[in-house]
Design a protein around this motif. Structure first.
Motif, PDB file in Angstrom:
ATOM      1  N   VAL A  78      -0.417  -1.201   5.599  1.00 29.97           N
ATOM      2  CA  VAL A  78      -1.066  -1.474   7.028  1.00 29.97           C
ATOM      3  C   VAL A  78      -2.081  -0.337   7.285  1.00 29.97           C
ATOM      4  O   VAL A  78      -2.274   0.731   6.853  1.00 29.97           O
ATOM      5  CB  VAL A  78       0.269  -1.058   8.092  1.00 29.97           C
ATOM      6  CG1 VAL A  78       0.551   0.254   8.252  1.00 29.97           C
ATOM      7  CG2 VAL A  78      -0.263  -1.666   9.380  1.00 29.97           C
TER       8      VAL A  78
ATOM      9  N   GLY B 102      -2.663  -0.507  13.080  1.00 28.14           N
ATOM     10  CA  GLY B 102      -1.801  -1.544  12.714  1.00 28.14           C
ATOM     11  C   GLY B 102      -2.343  -2.797  13.089  1.00 28.14           C
ATOM     12  O   GLY B 102      -1.448  -3.764  13.210  1.00 28.14           O
ATOM     13  N   ASN B 103      -3.643  -2.969  13.357  1.00 31.87           N
ATOM     14  CA  ASN B 103      -4.287  -4.616  13.325  1.00 31.87           C
ATOM     15  C   ASN B 103      -4.412  -5.189  12.351  1.00 31.87           C
ATOM     16  O   ASN B 103      -4.766  -6.585  12.310  1.00 31.87           O
ATOM     17  CB  ASN B 103      -5.628  -4.499  14.289  1.00 31.87           C
ATOM     18  CG  ASN B 103      -5.264  -3.894  15.691  1.00 31.87           C
ATOM     19  OD1 ASN B 103      -4.128  -4.396  16.207  1.00 31.87           O
ATOM     20  ND2 ASN B 103      -5.907  -2.869  16.280  1.00 31.87           N
ATOM     21  N   ASP B 104      -4.572  -4.531  10.952  1.00 36.05           N
ATOM     22  CA  ASP B 104      -4.450  -5.503   9.711  1.00 36.05           C
ATOM     23  C   ASP B 104      -4.270  -4.600   8.511  1.00 36.05           C
ATOM     24  O   ASP B 104      -3.240  -3.685   8.902  1.00 36.05           O
ATOM     25  CB  ASP B 104      -6.116  -5.485   9.447  1.00 36.05           C
ATOM     26  CG  ASP B 104      -6.484  -6.475   8.668  1.00 36.05           C
ATOM     27  OD1 ASP B 104      -5.625  -7.219   8.079  1.00 36.05           O
ATOM     28  OD2 ASP B 104      -8.053  -6.872   8.603  1.00 36.05           O
ATOM     29  N   THR B 105      -4.479  -5.072   7.393  1.00 37.47           N
ATOM     30  CA  THR B 105      -3.752  -4.382   6.316  1.00 37.47           C
ATOM     31  C   THR B 105      -5.014  -4.014   5.065  1.00 37.47           C
ATOM     32  O   THR B 105      -5.929  -4.934   5.271  1.00 37.47           O
ATOM     33  CB  THR B 105      -2.810  -5.285   5.586  1.00 37.47           C
ATOM     34  OG1 THR B 105      -3.113  -6.567   5.052  1.00 37.47           O
ATOM     35  CG2 THR B 105      -1.449  -5.478   6.444  1.00 37.47           C
TER      36      THR B 105
ATOM     37  N   ASP C 212       2.319   2.120  13.260  1.00 32.41           N
ATOM     38  CA  ASP C 212       1.445   1.029  12.533  1.00 32.41           C
ATOM     39  C   ASP C 212       2.085  -0.089  12.061  1.00 32.41           C
ATOM     40  O   ASP C 212       1.810  -1.359  12.288  1.00 32.41           O
ATOM     41  CB  ASP C 212       0.260   1.695  11.806  1.00 32.41           C
ATOM     42  CG  ASP C 212      -0.458   2.502  12.525  1.00 32.41           C
ATOM     43  OD1 ASP C 212      -0.790   2.620  13.472  1.00 32.41           O
ATOM     44  OD2 ASP C 212      -0.959   3.667  11.535  1.00 32.41           O
TER      45      ASP C 212
ATOM     46  N   THR D 165       3.629  -2.098  14.926  1.00 32.62           N
ATOM     47  CA  THR D 165       2.693  -2.665  15.616  1.00 32.62           C
ATOM     48  C   THR D 165       2.009  -4.094  14.840  1.00 32.62           C
ATOM     49  O   THR D 165       1.815  -5.188  15.461  1.00 32.62           O
ATOM     50  CB  THR D 165       1.244  -1.812  15.838  1.00 32.62           C
ATOM     51  OG1 THR D 165       1.620  -0.832  16.689  1.00 32.62           O
ATOM     52  CG2 THR D 165      -0.044  -2.641  16.477  1.00 32.62           C
ATOM     53  N   TYR D 166       1.842  -4.007  13.788  1.00 31.65           N
ATOM     54  CA  TYR D 166       1.320  -5.235  12.898  1.00 31.65           C
ATOM     55  C   TYR D 166       2.319  -6.262  12.762  1.00 31.65           C
ATOM     56  O   TYR D 166       1.940  -7.362  13.093  1.00 31.65           O
ATOM     57  CB  TYR D 166       1.183  -4.444  11.407  1.00 31.65           C
ATOM     58  CG  TYR D 166       0.660  -5.699  10.558  1.00 31.65           C
ATOM     59  CD1 TYR D 166      -0.911  -6.412  10.696  1.00 31.65           C
ATOM     60  CD2 TYR D 166       1.502  -6.387   9.341  1.00 31.65           C
ATOM     61  CE1 TYR D 166      -1.200  -7.142   9.622  1.00 31.65           C
ATOM     62  CE2 TYR D 166       0.998  -7.454   8.793  1.00 31.65           C
ATOM     63  CZ  TYR D 166      -0.271  -7.817   8.997  1.00 31.65           C
ATOM     64  OH  TYR D 166      -0.582  -8.883   8.047  1.00 31.65           O
TER      65      TYR D 166
ATOM     66  N   VAL E 283       0.666 -12.657  13.469  1.00 33.27           N
ATOM     67  CA  VAL E 283       1.545 -12.108  12.277  1.00 33.27           C
ATOM     68  C   VAL E 283       2.581 -13.136  11.931  1.00 33.27           C
ATOM     69  O   VAL E 283       3.040 -13.578  11.311  1.00 33.27           O
ATOM     70  CB  VAL E 283       1.393 -10.634  11.822  1.00 33.27           C
ATOM     71  CG1 VAL E 283       2.289 -10.424  11.023  1.00 33.27           C
ATOM     72  CG2 VAL E 283      -0.088 -10.116  11.808  1.00 33.27           C
TER      73      VAL E 283
END
Length: 441
Positions: free
Chosen positions: A78, A82-85, A297, A300-301, A307
């Motif tokens: 992550v 936490g908005n992407d990987t 995070d 959040t993700y 997702v």
């Protein structure tokens, strides 16, 4: 599959994490009221039909295996916030297919009727693996390796026990069917279990509680507690041991819950008051109850609506660890039960067993894990204890120490806490690739 009525497989092919490999996510319904969520990644290298299959289980009890996916050994980690990987070059699907499974029920994205013991959970996972191999016949030749960490020291032996006993029943049923000239193709299949791996785990509490004071005061790292505090831990151990032996004898809540409470308060509790990270004696606890900000995070993700839509989940709010499941296992006294006793039958059946431990962890420290490994009663005990420790080198560096005899191996990982693939990703990948190839360390 007649042997598992009411089962269903509901699958998507998400385009997340690592879009360069084939993925499947979704639910394996082992009954009308048990719905297990999984996320599967194919191997990055090798032929699909030849690659081994790793089942990964995080612990808790009650914690999602997506901690392992997005923080430790998955194809991605992550991103901060936490908005992407981000791509993980040291992912364990380098040469193996990997299933990350939320279990038991009501952990992560799984849901259904409650399960509050490791043995019951193990039977559910065996049923789930039956369905996986049945539903994904392209992986039918993939050898199975069941790995887990922390409370995985209970989960993994319990799963392996369920598989071993199921395989024995399949053999007996096949022999009977052959004698009677009956078709048994709709019954359970033989699962190709080749090995298990247990990382920084609680397996034999009777032995392991003895070594908490050593890790707190006299390890290879700086002391965390005072000598007086560690003496108090040592003074509490005889009573802890006596109560744990009672738990081992009766294996019920009445015997095991008091042992859990006494040993936890008098021995573990001394460290917990220090404010240090129980998963890494080198660090302070920060960020959340589990002491790692990255887990915020992960939460959040996995709670991003886009997702969840892509993954096809049916639980609206992801929680990394379930208090309900943790409490249920605790009230059963499951923590204190002797899951090391499930290891010798596996060794006798030729199943390979790896016990590995990062040497900076307190809560499931390497001293205790090495000690129970050496005290384990099996035919190779004396030869294992006499084998001595050898250096495990990765490249030009020393990565740890290994002791092995026959199909049993203990590995100490230098410079890693509770979550070895998080702290030492390159060395952890070397470990798993060597293990899967059955190569010496």
């Amino acid at each position: 599959m007649d042997a598992i009525p009411n089962y269903q497989l509901r699958v998507k092919s998400p385009q997340l994490c690592d879009t360069n490999v084939t993925q499947y996510s979704g639910y394996l319904d082992t009954s009308e009221n048990k719905h297990f969520y999984f996320w599967f990644f194919e191997a990055r290298k090798g032929k699909r039909e030849d690659a081994p299959l790793i089942l990964w289980l995080n612990g808790g009890p009650g914690c999602s295996s997506f901690t392992g996916l997005l923080m430790e050994l998955g194809p991605c980690r992550v991103s901060p916030g936490g908005n992407d990987t981000e791509h993980n070059p040291f992912a364990w699907n380098d040469r193996a297919h990997v299933i990350f499974l939320d279990q038991p029920t009501n952990v992560g994205f799984s849901y259904g009727s409650d399960v509050f013991t490791s043995l019951a959970a193990g039977k559910d996972v065996n049923a789930l693996l039956q369905l996986f191999y049945e539903g994904f016949l392209q992986y039918a030749k993939s050898e199975l390796h069941v790995f887990g960490e922390s409370y995985g020291g209970h989960y993994v032996p319990a799963v392996a026990k369920a598989i071993r006993e199921s395989n024995d029943r399949v053999k007996e049923n096949r022999r009977a069917a052959q004698l009677q000239g009956v078709d048994d193709s709709e019954n359970l299949r033989m699962l190709p279990l080749v090995s298990i791996g247990i990382g920084n785990a609680i397996v034999d509490p009777l032995v392991q509680y003895k070594y908490y004071s050593q890790m707190a005061c006299n390890s290879t790292y700086a002391p965390v507690l005072s000598k007086e505090q560690c003496k108090a831990m040592d003074d509490a151990y005889p009573t802890c041991a006596q109560m744990t032996r009672t738990c081992y004898r009766w294996r019920n809540a009445l015997a095991c819950v008091p042992a859990m409470m006494y040993c936890g308060n008098k021995i573990e509790g001394m460290y917990m008051k220090s404010g240090r990270n129980p998963y890494d004696v080198r660090r302070d606890c920060e960020g959340n109850d589990l002491c790692y900000p990255i887990l915020n995070d992960v939460d959040t993700y996995l709670n991003l609506p886009e997702v969840q839509r892509e993954l096809g989940v049916e639980v609206s709010k992801y929680v990394s660890c379930s208090d309900k499941v943790y409490t249920g296992f605790s009230l059963n006294g499951d923590l204190m039960k002797p899951f090391h006793q499930e290891i010798p039958p596996l060794l006798a059946d030729g199943i390979r067993v790896l016990v590995y431990a990062g040497d900076a962890d307190f809560i499931c420290n390497w001293y205790g894990n090495k000690a129970w490994s050496m005290e384990l009663e099996w035919p190779g005990k004396d030869a294992f204890n006499q084998a001595g420790d050898k250096e495990w080198a990765v490249g030009r560096g020393s990565a740890g120490e290994v002791r092995s005899y026959g199909n049993f191996t203990f590995l100490r990982v230098f410079g890693a806490g509770h979550m070895v693939p998080y702290d030492q990703p390159a060395n952890a990948l070397d470990m798993i690739n060597r293990w899967l190839a059955n190569e010496e360390f």
